[in-house]
Design a protein around this motif. Structure first.
Motif, PDB file in Angstrom:
ATOM      1  N   PRO A 170       0.535  -1.054  -0.181  1.00 10.81           N
ATOM      2  CA  PRO A 170       0.113  -0.094   0.249  1.00 10.81           C
ATOM      3  C   PRO A 170       0.464   1.241   0.258  1.00 10.81           C
ATOM      4  O   PRO A 170       0.248   1.974  -0.280  1.00 10.81           O
ATOM      5  CB  PRO A 170      -1.248   0.300   1.073  1.00 10.81           C
ATOM      6  CG  PRO A 170      -1.052  -1.535   1.215  1.00 10.81           C
ATOM      7  CD  PRO A 170       0.544  -2.260   1.212  1.00 10.81           C
ATOM      8  N   GLU A 171       2.461   1.495   0.496  1.00  7.10           N
ATOM      9  CA  GLU A 171       2.640   2.525   0.523  1.00  7.10           C
ATOM     10  C   GLU A 171       3.690   2.135   0.484  1.00  7.10           C
ATOM     11  O   GLU A 171       3.925   3.592  -1.235  1.00  7.10           O
ATOM     12  CB  GLU A 171       3.991   2.015   1.839  1.00  7.10           C
ATOM     13  CG  GLU A 171       3.650   2.236   3.457  1.00  7.10           C
ATOM     14  CD  GLU A 171       1.949   2.493   3.560  1.00  7.10           C
ATOM     15  OE1 GLU A 171       1.464   3.677   3.628  1.00  7.10           O
ATOM     16  OE2 GLU A 171       1.533   1.290   3.824  1.00  7.10           O
ATOM     17  N   LEU A 172       3.872   1.452  -1.497  1.00  9.53           N
ATOM     18  CA  LEU A 172       5.470   1.947  -2.814  1.00  9.53           C
ATOM     19  C   LEU A 172       4.976   1.657  -3.555  1.00  9.53           C
ATOM     20  O   LEU A 172       5.551   1.975  -4.773  1.00  9.53           O
ATOM     21  CB  LEU A 172       6.277   0.557  -2.022  1.00  9.53           C
ATOM     22  CG  LEU A 172       7.355   1.413  -0.465  1.00  9.53           C
ATOM     23  CD1 LEU A 172       8.218   0.063  -0.296  1.00  9.53           C
ATOM     24  CD2 LEU A 172       7.531   2.586  -0.949  1.00  9.53           C
ATOM     25  N   THR A 173       3.530   1.187  -4.000  1.00  7.84           N
ATOM     26  CA  THR A 173       3.066   0.888  -5.125  1.00  7.84           C
ATOM     27  C   THR A 173       3.013   1.713  -5.382  1.00  7.84           C
ATOM     28  O   THR A 173       1.916   3.081  -5.516  1.00  7.84           O
ATOM     29  CB  THR A 173       1.634  -0.491  -5.264  1.00  7.84           C
ATOM     30  OG1 THR A 173       2.031  -2.103  -4.313  1.00  7.84           O
ATOM     31  CG2 THR A 173       0.928  -0.734  -6.219  1.00  7.84           C
ATOM     32  N   ASP A 174       3.381   1.635  -7.132  1.00  5.96           N
ATOM     33  CA  ASP A 174       2.904   3.269  -8.155  1.00  5.96           C
ATOM     34  C   ASP A 174       3.610   4.589  -7.348  1.00  5.96           C
ATOM     35  O   ASP A 174       3.461   5.252  -7.950  1.00  5.96           O
ATOM     36  CB  ASP A 174       1.643   3.136  -7.996  1.00  5.96           C
ATOM     37  CG  ASP A 174       0.332   2.472  -8.260  1.00  5.96           C
ATOM     38  OD1 ASP A 174       1.299   1.457  -9.347  1.00  5.96           O
ATOM     39  OD2 ASP A 174      -0.832   2.721  -7.740  1.00  5.96           O
ATOM     40  N   GLN A 175       4.574   3.830  -6.466  1.00  4.39           N
ATOM     41  CA  GLN A 175       5.562   5.081  -6.643  1.00  4.39           C
ATOM     42  C   GLN A 175       6.496   5.664  -7.651  1.00  4.39           C
ATOM     43  O   GLN A 175       7.846   4.561  -8.248  1.00  4.39           O
ATOM     44  CB  GLN A 175       6.166   5.064  -4.737  1.00  4.39           C
ATOM     45  CG  GLN A 175       5.282   4.988  -3.901  1.00  4.39           C
ATOM     46  CD  GLN A 175       4.429   6.183  -3.824  1.00  4.39           C
ATOM     47  OE1 GLN A 175       4.910   7.401  -4.359  1.00  4.39           O
ATOM     48  NE2 GLN A 175       3.590   6.180  -3.051  1.00  4.39           N
TER      49      GLN A 175
END
Length: 229
Positions: free
Chosen positions: A120-125
């Protein structure tokens, strides 16, 4: 360019809003859901046709679409700032929903657990970020802490900041996590040296570094699994 059929002339069951009411949300395609968000298309394209064009530009991948900025979405004729913001907001809500789903799993048993916890924190960053998962003695998660935000090619992880936060959280162990927006899973020499440095510091403070995860949207690299920690 051939004009798209006006959505009001479609059969009722084929209009996205009506279709949702008649058949349920699962019956709608990604393009139809986006069409509901943007409400209308352009003079040449219906809302659904415009949505298909937007998706096609992202290889019909919602994760890729989620990385688009407001200005990038506005490059499509018929998409103004308000529509672009609506699309981004909906995709961000979907990402945040994963936060609550992942929170149900509060114990780390292996590298995959750590990877799933950080999705949730790092996907798509689009830029590198460095996080630390704080753990109790039984590997129960205390919390996830962001340490630094960087650029496309790197971020700085200060050992003093990491262990200060670990001491504040009374952590008995930590897992390091940083992402590679490029998708490259191979650790750099800087990654290897930093891991060794933090491992040694953790031993002195009796807060062992249990793993270092390199995160990408399509997979991960675990220093522990590769016997590098």
């Amino acid at each position: 360019m051939e004009k798209g059929l006006n959505i009001l002339k479609w059969a009722e069951e084929d209009r996205p809003r009506e279709k949702l009411l008649l058949k349920g949300k699962a019956a709608l395609s990604d393009a139809e859901l986006i069409a509901i968000l943007i409400g209308s298309g352009s003079r040449e394209l219906s809302a659904v046709d415009l949505s298909k064009k937007i998706l096609s530009n992202s290889n019909n991948d919602l994760n890729t679409l989620a990385k688009q900025s407001v200005s990038e979405l506005q490059q499509f004729k018929g998409v103004g700032e308000a529509k672009a913001i609506s699309i981004m907001s909906a995709l961000e809500l979907g990402r945040r929903r994963k936060v609550f789903q992942s929170a149900k799993k509060l114990k780390i048993s292996n590298s995959k657990d750590a990877y799933e916890l950080m999705k949730p924190e790092l996907t798509d960053q689009p830029v590198e970020q460095f996080w630390v998962i704080m753990l109790k003695r039984n590997n129960e998660v205390i919390q996830k802490r962001v340490i630094s935000l960087g650029g496309v090619s790197g971020t700085v992880a200060d050992p003093k900041v990491i262990f200060k936060k670990a001491l504040e959280d009374l952590a008995s162990g930590i897992i390091l996590v940083h992402n590679h927006p490029s998708g490259n899973l191979k650790p750099s020499q800087a990654d290897i040296k930093l891991t060794e440095k933090l491992k040694n510091a953790g031993e002195l403070l009796e807060i062992p570094v249990l793993d270092h995860i390199i995160f990408t949207d399509d997979g991960y690299y675990s220093f522990a699994d590769e016997s590098l920690i």
